[in-house]
Design an enzyme around this catalytic site. Sequence first.
Site, PDB file in Angstrom:
ATOM      1  N   ARG A   1       0.856  -1.185   0.000  1.00 48.55           N
ATOM      2  CA  ARG A   1       0.000   0.000   0.000  1.00 48.55           C
ATOM      3  C   ARG A   1       0.891   1.233   0.000  1.00 48.55           C
ATOM      4  O   ARG A   1       1.936   1.254   0.648  1.00 48.55           O
ATOM      5  CB  ARG A   1      -0.842   0.048   1.280  1.00 48.55           C
ATOM      6  CG  ARG A   1      -2.022  -0.845   1.310  1.00 48.55           C
ATOM      7  CD  ARG A   1      -2.899  -0.571   2.526  1.00 48.55           C
ATOM      8  NE  ARG A   1      -2.256  -0.899   3.774  1.00 48.55           N
ATOM      9  CZ  ARG A   1      -1.799  -0.033   4.649  1.00 48.55           C
ATOM     10  NH1 ARG A   1      -1.911   1.261   4.441  1.00 48.55           N
ATOM     11  NH2 ARG A   1      -1.232  -0.424   5.769  1.00 48.55           N
TER      12      ARG A   1
ATOM     13  N   TYR B   1      -1.667  -3.730  -6.483  1.00 52.39           N
ATOM     14  CA  TYR B   1      -1.321  -4.449  -5.266  1.00 52.39           C
ATOM     15  C   TYR B   1      -2.283  -4.229  -4.095  1.00 52.39           C
ATOM     16  O   TYR B   1      -2.604  -3.091  -3.753  1.00 52.39           O
ATOM     17  CB  TYR B   1       0.086  -4.052  -4.787  1.00 52.39           C
ATOM     18  CG  TYR B   1       0.705  -5.133  -3.931  1.00 52.39           C
ATOM     19  CD1 TYR B   1       1.407  -6.166  -4.515  1.00 52.39           C
ATOM     20  CD2 TYR B   1       0.534  -5.156  -2.559  1.00 52.39           C
ATOM     21  CE1 TYR B   1       1.940  -7.196  -3.753  1.00 52.39           C
ATOM     22  CE2 TYR B   1       1.062  -6.171  -1.783  1.00 52.39           C
ATOM     23  CZ  TYR B   1       1.766  -7.193  -2.394  1.00 52.39           C
ATOM     24  OH  TYR B   1       2.281  -8.206  -1.636  1.00 52.39           O
TER      25      TYR B   1
ATOM     26  N   LYS C   1      -9.409  -1.904   2.287  1.00 48.55           N
ATOM     27  CA  LYS C   1      -9.100  -0.679   3.030  1.00 48.55           C
ATOM     28  C   LYS C   1      -9.895   0.517   2.490  1.00 48.55           C
ATOM     29  O   LYS C   1     -10.333   1.370   3.264  1.00 48.55           O
ATOM     30  CB  LYS C   1      -7.602  -0.387   2.972  1.00 48.55           C
ATOM     31  CG  LYS C   1      -6.705  -1.536   3.418  1.00 48.55           C
ATOM     32  CD  LYS C   1      -6.895  -1.893   4.862  1.00 48.55           C
ATOM     33  CE  LYS C   1      -5.822  -2.868   5.329  1.00 48.55           C
ATOM     34  NZ  LYS C   1      -6.040  -3.300   6.713  1.00 48.55           N
TER      35      LYS C   1
ATOM     36  N   HIS D   1     -10.638  -1.155  12.116  1.00 48.54           N
ATOM     37  CA  HIS D   1      -9.521  -2.001  11.679  1.00 48.54           C
ATOM     38  C   HIS D   1      -9.263  -3.030  12.779  1.00 48.54           C
ATOM     39  O   HIS D   1      -8.283  -2.934  13.513  1.00 48.54           O
ATOM     40  CB  HIS D   1      -8.305  -1.089  11.452  1.00 48.54           C
ATOM     41  CG  HIS D   1      -7.136  -1.758  10.829  1.00 48.54           C
ATOM     42  ND1 HIS D   1      -5.845  -1.295  10.984  1.00 48.54           N
ATOM     43  CD2 HIS D   1      -7.032  -2.843  10.023  1.00 48.54           C
ATOM     44  CE1 HIS D   1      -5.009  -2.063  10.310  1.00 48.54           C
ATOM     45  NE2 HIS D   1      -5.702  -3.005   9.724  1.00 48.54           N
TER      46      HIS D   1
ATOM     47  N   SER E   1      -0.369  -2.429  11.840  1.00 52.51           N
ATOM     48  CA  SER E   1       0.232  -3.452  10.978  1.00 52.51           C
ATOM     49  C   SER E   1       1.510  -3.971  11.645  1.00 52.51           C
ATOM     50  O   SER E   1       2.178  -3.233  12.363  1.00 52.51           O
ATOM     51  CB  SER E   1       0.558  -2.850   9.610  1.00 52.51           C
ATOM     52  OG  SER E   1      -0.601  -2.251   9.074  1.00 52.51           O
TER      53      SER E   1
ATOM     54  N   CYS F   1       1.879  -6.284  14.046  1.00 56.07           N
ATOM     55  CA  CYS F   1       1.807  -6.616  15.473  1.00 56.07           C
ATOM     56  C   CYS F   1       1.169  -7.983  15.708  1.00 56.07           C
ATOM     57  O   CYS F   1       0.735  -8.292  16.821  1.00 56.07           O
ATOM     58  CB  CYS F   1       1.037  -5.548  16.233  1.00 56.07           C
ATOM     59  SG  CYS F   1       1.956  -4.014  16.434  1.00 56.07           S
TER      60      CYS F   1
ATOM     61  N   ASP G   1      -9.118  -8.726  10.100  1.00 58.77           N
ATOM     62  CA  ASP G   1      -8.647  -7.381   9.745  1.00 58.77           C
ATOM     63  C   ASP G   1      -9.668  -6.267   9.959  1.00 58.77           C
ATOM     64  O   ASP G   1      -9.280  -5.173  10.340  1.00 58.77           O
ATOM     65  CB  ASP G   1      -8.190  -7.371   8.281  1.00 58.77           C
ATOM     66  CG  ASP G   1      -7.299  -6.183   7.942  1.00 58.77           C
ATOM     67  OD1 ASP G   1      -6.469  -5.814   8.795  1.00 58.77           O
ATOM     68  OD2 ASP G   1      -7.435  -5.628   6.841  1.00 58.77           O
TER      69      ASP G   1
ATOM     70  N   ARG H   1       2.344 -12.032   0.226  1.00 57.67           N
ATOM     71  CA  ARG H   1       1.032 -12.311   0.810  1.00 57.67           C
ATOM     72  C   ARG H   1       0.446 -13.638   0.373  1.00 57.67           C
ATOM     73  O   ARG H   1       0.805 -14.172  -0.679  1.00 57.67           O
ATOM     74  CB  ARG H   1       0.040 -11.224   0.353  1.00 57.67           C
ATOM     75  CG  ARG H   1       0.421  -9.806   0.748  1.00 57.67           C
ATOM     76  CD  ARG H   1      -0.017  -9.516   2.150  1.00 57.67           C
ATOM     77  NE  ARG H   1       0.368  -8.183   2.597  1.00 57.67           N
ATOM     78  CZ  ARG H   1      -0.333  -7.490   3.503  1.00 57.67           C
ATOM     79  NH1 ARG H   1      -1.428  -7.993   4.037  1.00 57.67           N
ATOM     80  NH2 ARG H   1       0.087  -6.319   3.905  1.00 57.67           N
TER      81      ARG H   1
END
Length: 587
Positions: free
Chosen positions: A67, A195, A204, A224, A246, A248, A273, A364
């Site tokens: 992103r 992507y 998102k 989120h 992101s 974690c 997510d 991914r």
Amino acid sequence: MSTPLEAWVEESAKLTQPSKIIWCDGSEAENERLTQGMLDDGTYLELNRQTYPHCYLHRSSPNDVARTESLTFICTPKKEDVGPTNNWMDSVQAKEKVRPLFAGAMKGRTMYVVPYLMGPAGSPYSRIGVEITDSPYVAASMRIMSRMGKVALARLGKSDDFVPGLHSLADLNPDRRFILHFPEEKLIWSVGSGYGGNALLGKKCFALRIASWMAREQGWMAEHMLILGLEDPSGKVTYMAGAFPSACGKTNLAMMVSALEQQGYRVWTVGDDIAWMHVASDGTLRAINPEAGFFGVAPGTNGKTNPNVMTAIHHDTIFTNVALTESREPWWEGMDPAPPARLTDWHGNRWSSGKTPAAHPNSRYTVPAQQSPSISPRWEDPEGLPISALIFGGRRARLAPLVYESHNWQHGVFVGATMASETTAAATGAVGVTRRDPMAMLPFCGYNMGDYFGHWLQIGSKLKKPPKIFHVNWFRRDADGKFLWPGYGENVRVLKWMLDRIEGHAGASDTPIGCVPTASSLTLDGLSIGPDTLHELLAVNSNAWAEEEQAVERFFAKFGAHLPGALRDEQKALAARLASVSTVSAT
Ligand code: OXD
Ligand code: MN
């Protein structure tokens, strides 16, 4: 008379000039056609048919691997609408600037019209989106990540109640890459990237940025957050939602294999997510997962960190930018202790060990949620699942205890609004830069974050029995930089403490920042954690927190008049509590 959807498709085709238009129905036959086309033109490589049936590798353009927050804009009439944490463009100017990039961008290509549903079919809380894209990889990924095709079209009918998203790869040049959101029109434009979050517009762009705006208008929440269910020995399941920045371990937590399974504590996955939550008629907060798949980071994923996903990705999975073994299986750093003998890296070149990673660090897997052995039997409940706890977390090497509970909803909103995570140099244990990431929504809130905090406070006032709000930190380190807590499946012990708090039978000591477990209230049997380590894990150092409170004051100043007074009051109350205690609160 054409429907609003037909009119928009026609207008988009006029602008982008594709050679062909395909309306996706989401069928198996259509997926096979898409797959075959991508195998024929090299967009896909087929993986080992025996060990990874129906799995494919896609290699993205090397300049298009994540992103791009710097190229992501919220477009409104006034900068103030989006606040100090978003990139802003004037809506009219944004269209003038970016429309030419779409002009003729699909010449010689097929345009896919991808209708999709965010949320379970049949749920009143689901919403419809339609993505127009010239990327078959995006169309195939949307089929995994959402309920795509007929099911969405049937629900839409002739209505105009959908979020349109126009997407073109164009020339994939980062200089001509823009991800634009027009929340007032509920419109998304994305150009120049194929992507992930830049291109799979349901995720998102819609489910967080546009949906957060809709949620404020309509009185719900788009967050989120992962959603999980914790089953206790009696079979009762308690649902919790958690926000983590992101990197974690959010997906790993959502799909955890519990270390207390023998004792009857089991974790069920509802989502990894995004959570859409509403106040139900009984005054509880209920959550649905708007997505239908997991788009997870591959590196670091293995049988210990996430055994469930390792099982899930052995069939019908798309891999992006991972490495390839000699037997055509996917591979990434952290999958095994040592890399296999001969590897092809994510660029498609022979990999030589030690220089650069074989898999891209943001490579991914895209996998249907129902393929996970941990998927909750109720994950598609149309009414959503009642949430009893909200969990915020981040990486704090020194500051935050393993877990603490906020005093009430308003204090919990303060805890979420002041969340932060540190970058760490793992090898040395050095503490890096602290990034404030309120509710893990920094890159995803579609409007002024000060107003977003206000929205959280308002939702709280409508809840008869608000969920308890906790903060966790799996990443506290000792003086030598070593992690104090084992993490992964052992994190269930912290979830169990939360459950015990919800049910009113776990001890806690009140500290200036909130309630921290007493040493005896945590279930630690079978773990070798000494009393000193436990003390360090749970300690609240008032001096360190006083510095934190100062940093929070500076952060809050950014929001000016948009910061709710209640959060300023919480900050002052924290300062006062810190001033009135001795340096370290023992537990
Ligand atoms: C994600 C993210 O990819 O949060 O989910 O960055
Ligand atoms: Mn995310």
